[in-house]
Design a protein around this motif. Structure first.
Motif, PDB file in Angstrom:
ATOM      1  N   ALA A 165       0.846  -1.189   0.000  1.00 37.62           N
ATOM      2  CA  ALA A 165       0.000   0.000   0.000  1.00 37.62           C
ATOM      3  C   ALA A 165       0.879   1.236   0.000  1.00 37.62           C
ATOM      4  O   ALA A 165       2.009   1.219   0.502  1.00 37.62           O
ATOM      5  CB  ALA A 165      -0.916   0.001   1.227  1.00 37.62           C
ATOM      6  N   ALA A 166       0.351   2.314  -0.575  1.00 34.77           N
ATOM      7  CA  ALA A 166       1.071   3.578  -0.569  1.00 34.77           C
ATOM      8  C   ALA A 166       1.028   4.188   0.827  1.00 34.77           C
ATOM      9  O   ALA A 166       0.038   4.069   1.543  1.00 34.77           O
ATOM     10  CB  ALA A 166       0.455   4.535  -1.580  1.00 34.77           C
ATOM     11  N   THR A 167       2.101   4.830   1.214  1.00 36.06           N
ATOM     12  CA  THR A 167       2.155   5.490   2.515  1.00 36.06           C
ATOM     13  C   THR A 167       1.628   6.919   2.383  1.00 36.06           C
ATOM     14  O   THR A 167       1.571   7.474   1.279  1.00 36.06           O
ATOM     15  CB  THR A 167       3.601   5.525   3.037  1.00 36.06           C
ATOM     16  OG1 THR A 167       4.407   6.294   2.123  1.00 36.06           O
ATOM     17  CG2 THR A 167       4.164   4.118   3.145  1.00 36.06           C
ATOM     18  N   PRO A 168       1.233   7.539   3.499  1.00 33.57           N
ATOM     19  CA  PRO A 168       0.768   8.935   3.428  1.00 33.57           C
ATOM     20  C   PRO A 168       1.784   9.883   2.793  1.00 33.57           C
ATOM     21  O   PRO A 168       1.409  10.807   2.069  1.00 33.57           O
ATOM     22  CB  PRO A 168       0.505   9.281   4.894  1.00 33.57           C
ATOM     23  CG  PRO A 168       0.166   7.971   5.523  1.00 33.57           C
ATOM     24  CD  PRO A 168       1.032   6.966   4.840  1.00 33.57           C
ATOM     25  N   LEU A 169       3.071   9.651   3.059  1.00 27.94           N
ATOM     26  CA  LEU A 169       4.080  10.536   2.489  1.00 27.94           C
ATOM     27  C   LEU A 169       4.143  10.443   0.972  1.00 27.94           C
ATOM     28  O   LEU A 169       4.475  11.419   0.298  1.00 27.94           O
ATOM     29  CB  LEU A 169       5.454  10.231   3.096  1.00 27.94           C
ATOM     30  CG  LEU A 169       5.690  10.692   4.537  1.00 27.94           C
ATOM     31  CD1 LEU A 169       7.094  10.336   4.990  1.00 27.94           C
ATOM     32  CD2 LEU A 169       5.446  12.192   4.677  1.00 27.94           C
ATOM     33  N   SER A 170       3.859   9.262   0.431  1.00 32.54           N
ATOM     34  CA  SER A 170       3.866   9.125  -1.028  1.00 32.54           C
ATOM     35  C   SER A 170       2.716   9.916  -1.645  1.00 32.54           C
ATOM     36  O   SER A 170       2.861  10.501  -2.726  1.00 32.54           O
ATOM     37  CB  SER A 170       3.783   7.653  -1.425  1.00 32.54           C
ATOM     38  OG  SER A 170       2.561   7.072  -0.999  1.00 32.54           O
ATOM     39  N   TYR A 171       1.563   9.945  -0.972  1.00 28.09           N
ATOM     40  CA  TYR A 171       0.458  10.778  -1.440  1.00 28.09           C
ATOM     41  C   TYR A 171       0.841  12.255  -1.389  1.00 28.09           C
ATOM     42  O   TYR A 171       0.543  13.019  -2.319  1.00 28.09           O
ATOM     43  CB  TYR A 171      -0.788  10.555  -0.580  1.00 28.09           C
ATOM     44  CG  TYR A 171      -1.538   9.274  -0.880  1.00 28.09           C
ATOM     45  CD1 TYR A 171      -2.376   9.184  -1.992  1.00 28.09           C
ATOM     46  CD2 TYR A 171      -1.425   8.167  -0.046  1.00 28.09           C
ATOM     47  CE1 TYR A 171      -3.080   8.015  -2.266  1.00 28.09           C
ATOM     48  CE2 TYR A 171      -2.125   6.994  -0.302  1.00 28.09           C
ATOM     49  CZ  TYR A 171      -2.956   6.928  -1.417  1.00 28.09           C
ATOM     50  OH  TYR A 171      -3.652   5.779  -1.676  1.00 28.09           O
ATOM     51  N   LEU A 172       1.480  12.668  -0.299  1.00 25.09           N
ATOM     52  CA  LEU A 172       1.888  14.069  -0.181  1.00 25.09           C
ATOM     53  C   LEU A 172       2.928  14.420  -1.232  1.00 25.09           C
ATOM     54  O   LEU A 172       2.920  15.532  -1.787  1.00 25.09           O
ATOM     55  CB  LEU A 172       2.451  14.323   1.223  1.00 25.09           C
ATOM     56  CG  LEU A 172       1.472  14.237   2.397  1.00 25.09           C
ATOM     57  CD1 LEU A 172       2.190  14.525   3.706  1.00 25.09           C
ATOM     58  CD2 LEU A 172       0.295  15.186   2.215  1.00 25.09           C
ATOM     59  N   LYS A 173       3.820  13.483  -1.518  1.00 23.76           N
ATOM     60  CA  LYS A 173       4.852  13.721  -2.527  1.00 23.76           C
ATOM     61  C   LYS A 173       4.223  13.947  -3.893  1.00 23.76           C
ATOM     62  O   LYS A 173       4.690  14.790  -4.673  1.00 23.76           O
ATOM     63  CB  LYS A 173       5.801  12.523  -2.575  1.00 23.76           C
ATOM     64  CG  LYS A 173       7.024  12.749  -3.445  1.00 23.76           C
ATOM     65  CD  LYS A 173       7.952  13.758  -2.811  1.00 23.76           C
ATOM     66  CE  LYS A 173       9.226  13.926  -3.605  1.00 23.76           C
ATOM     67  NZ  LYS A 173      10.121  14.943  -3.008  1.00 23.76           N
TER      68      LYS A 173
END
Length: 338
Positions: A165-173
């Motif tokens: 799963a994608a992490t929250p930081l990857s969404y923010l990036k």
């Protein structure tokens, strides 16, 4: 070499301050502070989290024992510093990391970063962070494979099929705030119902551990408050996506910020000793973390920001050293000119 541990030193004239703290008692407090985050990671990912941590701890203890045995040095495994390094290194790794990879990280952290510089208190960067940086550089695929806890318990050492799963930081990036809010709420990120490294999923558990360390006076508040505060202020003022408040909350509660601020940046050997220096150190860590997250290709910046500031510790201590009693400014200028 002189065996300093077995020297019999006699304290005579006053004043002297005696404390009951020892290296072992301090490390024991750190271990206790890490237990809430470890327990949550086991609940979140399954027994594999505990197995990976146990392997890392055993590896660090063994490599320290072996090195000091081969070098004919007094054993130091009893001070529990190797146990702390093993736990912290495991906390910075995904639950699916192969067992042999974590042992390689243990070897690098203990032998190359800690023991070759003289052992505990003489290393210039945090061993656990250096071990993680080496693993990311060598095994980037394994170190960025984040297991999705919603799919159940993690298979032993990754298994054949791993649900990621994608992490929250990857969404923010990727500046995808809507996707992030659809996948994880702020409460999910704060509590830890997300994928990520073992020790970065639950900001709440890490906060509990950090408060315990401050209460026990193992660490000072200056570095973690300055570190987290700097990241919070910059994230709030300069959000890349969404509102400033949303971006700030996700930035502070996501990734390894809490783990780094309370357990890594406060390492005695690699952080400043003065209160003013600790504030500067924390602000520097926060600035580098935000810069890496904003402008770098890597989602996270905690590991490298702390190691960069570790290299500045001696300089910070030099220029934040308090004035000795009885020394006036003119005397200081004359002494520095000689």
């Amino acid at each position: 070499m002189t065996d300093y541990k077995n020297l019999k030193l006699i304290a005579t004239s006053s004043p002297h301050i005696r404390g009951s703290e020892t290296t072992r008692s301090i490390m024991l407090d750190v271990i206790i502070a890490l237990l809430p985050a470890l327990a949550f990671s086991v609940w979140n990912f399954g027994i594999e989290a505990l197995v990976l941590t146990a392997i890392s701890v055993v590896g660090c203890v063994f490599f320290e024992w072996l090195y000091r045995k081969l070098m004919h040095k007094p054993q130091s495994v009893g001070d529990l510093s190797a146990v702390v390094t093993g736990m912290l290194l495991a906390m910075t790794c995904p639950v699916t990391l192969e067992w042999w990879a974590i042992l390689i990280g243990d070897f690098f952290a203990i032998v190359f970063v800690k023991q070759l510089f003289g052992g505990i208190g003489k290393n210039f960067i945090n061993p656990a962070l250096a071990g993680r940086a080496m693993l990311v550089a060598s095994y980037a695929g394994s170190m960025t494979r984040w297991f999705d806890p919603a799919s159940g318990s993690a298979p032993l050492f990754g298994g054949v099929d791993v649900t990621t799963a994608a992490t929250p930081l990857s969404y923010l990036k990727n500046m995808d705030m809507e996707g992030l809010k659809a996948a994880y709420s702020v409460k999910d990120v704060f509590m830890g119902f997300i994928g990520g490294s073992l020790g970065e999923v639950s900001a709440l558990m890490l906060l509990i551990g950090g408060i315990y360390l401050i209460w026990r006076k193992v660490i000072n508040w200056q570095t973690p408050v300055a570190y987290i505060g700097t990241v919070a202020v910059l994230s709030f003022l300069f959000p890349k996506t969404g509102s400033g408040l949303e971006f700030m909350l996700y930035s502070v509660f996501s990734g390894g910020l809490m783990l780094g601020a309370f357990f890594m940046a406060t390492d005695y050997a690699t952080s400043p000793v003065t209160k003013k220096g600790q504030l500067i150190f924390g602000i520097g860590c926060g600035l580098f973390t935000v810069f890496i997250r904003y402008f770098g290709s890597y989602n996270e910046g905690v590991c490298y920001s702390i190691m960069v500031m570790n290299c500045c510790t001696a300089l910070i201590d030099k220029y934040t050293k308090p004035t000795r009693f009885g020394v006036v400014k003119s005397d200081k200028k004359e002494a520095s000119a000689k």
